[in-house]
Structure formats: C-alpha cells, structure tokens
Design a protein around this motif. Structure first.
Motif, PDB file in Angstrom:
ATOM      1  N   MET A  27       0.836  -1.209   0.000  1.00 60.13           N
ATOM      2  CA  MET A  27       0.000   0.000   0.000  1.00 60.13           C
ATOM      3  C   MET A  27       0.870   1.258   0.000  1.00 60.13           C
ATOM      4  O   MET A  27       0.817   2.068   0.901  1.00 60.13           O
ATOM      5  CB  MET A  27      -0.918   0.008   1.226  1.00 60.13           C
ATOM      6  N   VAL A  40      -4.591   6.881  -4.986  1.00 61.31           N
ATOM      7  CA  VAL A  40      -4.886   5.453  -4.961  1.00 61.31           C
ATOM      8  C   VAL A  40      -5.403   5.087  -3.582  1.00 61.31           C
ATOM      9  O   VAL A  40      -4.794   5.416  -2.575  1.00 61.31           O
ATOM     10  CB  VAL A  40      -3.613   4.626  -5.283  1.00 61.31           C
ATOM     11  N   ASN A  41      -6.561   4.450  -3.550  1.00 62.44           N
ATOM     12  CA  ASN A  41      -7.048   3.796  -2.346  1.00 62.44           C
ATOM     13  C   ASN A  41      -6.686   2.323  -2.473  1.00 62.44           C
ATOM     14  O   ASN A  41      -6.510   1.812  -3.579  1.00 62.44           O
ATOM     15  CB  ASN A  41      -8.568   3.928  -2.209  1.00 62.44           C
ATOM     16  N   TRP A  42      -6.589   1.654  -1.338  1.00 59.37           N
ATOM     17  CA  TRP A  42      -6.178   0.256  -1.333  1.00 59.37           C
ATOM     18  C   TRP A  42      -7.294  -0.596  -0.757  1.00 59.37           C
ATOM     19  O   TRP A  42      -7.862  -0.258   0.270  1.00 59.37           O
ATOM     20  CB  TRP A  42      -4.901   0.102  -0.515  1.00 59.37           C
ATOM     21  N   GLU A 121      -5.522  -4.629  -3.668  1.00 56.88           N
ATOM     22  CA  GLU A 121      -5.789  -4.075  -4.992  1.00 56.88           C
ATOM     23  C   GLU A 121      -5.833  -2.560  -4.902  1.00 56.88           C
ATOM     24  O   GLU A 121      -6.254  -2.008  -3.894  1.00 56.88           O
ATOM     25  CB  GLU A 121      -7.122  -4.588  -5.533  1.00 56.88           C
ATOM     26  N   SER A 122      -5.424  -1.930  -5.984  1.00 58.94           N
ATOM     27  CA  SER A 122      -5.490  -0.474  -6.021  1.00 58.94           C
ATOM     28  C   SER A 122      -6.822  -0.044  -6.624  1.00 58.94           C
ATOM     29  O   SER A 122      -7.395  -0.730  -7.458  1.00 58.94           O
ATOM     30  CB  SER A 122      -4.334   0.095  -6.842  1.00 58.94           C
ATOM     31  N   HIS A 124      -8.327   3.622  -8.085  1.00 54.95           N
ATOM     32  CA  HIS A 124      -7.991   5.012  -8.395  1.00 54.95           C
ATOM     33  C   HIS A 124      -9.165   5.937  -8.123  1.00 54.95           C
ATOM     34  O   HIS A 124     -10.317   5.575  -8.306  1.00 54.95           O
ATOM     35  CB  HIS A 124      -7.567   5.135  -9.858  1.00 54.95           C
TER      36      HIS A 124
END
Length: 129
Positions: A27, A40-42, A121-122, A124
């Motif tokens: 992350m 980017v959120n994770w 996972e990313s 956006h």
C-alpha cells in the motif's frame, strides 16, 4: 553435505518468515498516478474457504470485528471442486496502514482450519485539490 544444507535451511527459516510480505508493504503511494491527478485507495481482501462452516465461524467474527463486513457463500471451483464454504471480507484504506497488517495477523492467530488468501488491490480516485 545434505545435512549441512538442511541445517542451513532450518537456520534461515525464521529469517524468511520475518521477511514475509504484509499488506501495508503493498500500500505505497504511486507517484506516477499522483502526477496524472489520481490518488490510490487500497482494498484489502481476505478470504477463507473450508468444507465445514463451523471451522471458519471464528474467523468470520474476527473479520466483522475489524470492519471487513464478511459475506458467506457456498461455492465450488476448479481448485476445490467439492461444495464448500467461503467467507470473504473487504476493507478500503487510503494509505499504508498497520491496521491492515493487524487484521491479517488476527485471522492467522485465530488459526481457522481453512484455506486463507488475501490480496491488495489499487482503486484510483481523482485527487481533491
């Protein structure tokens, strides 16, 4: 000679275990995305699969207590063609967070007799300026 190799592997095992990847390692900020105007959120996804629903119930509770909103499904797959149960939970993080590592450690500590998989996972999103 093979005895020396086995001894070396046994001595290295604790070091290899300590070097295992944890969710927060993945992350990390993505400078190229930020330059294009995206953050980017994770998403940390934790899944457990077992033939016996009672085996994974304690881990379902751990996921729920940590905010993962676990879902239960009956499933079969090419890897496990017999009917079995799957509990999956997802939680979103805005940046690397020790809570993600602690959640995975709590599931591992619960030692549910199940197949455990996790992914990061990313996701956006536009930067707010």
């Amino acid at each position: 000679m093979s005895r020396q190799i086995v001894s070396a592997l046994l001595l290295c095992a604790p070091l290899m275990a300590a070097a295992a990847t944890v969710p927060s390692d993945l992350m990390r900020p993505v400078p190229e995305e930020a330059a294009r105007g995206y953050a980017v959120n994770w998403l940390l996804k934790i899944e457990l699969e077992s033939d016996n629903l009672n085996d994974i119930e304690p881990c379902r509770k751990v996921l729920a207590d940590r905010g993962f909103l676990p879902t239960l499904s009956k499933t079969a797959s090419s890897a496990m063609p017999q009917l079995h149960f799957k509990i999956a939970g997802v939680k979103q993080y805005e940046q690397a967070d020790a809570d993600a590592d602690a959640a995975l450690a709590a599931i591992q500590h619960a030692a549910c007799p199940a197949v455990l998989t996790w992914t990061v996972e990313s996701k956006h999103r536009p930067l707010v300026r």
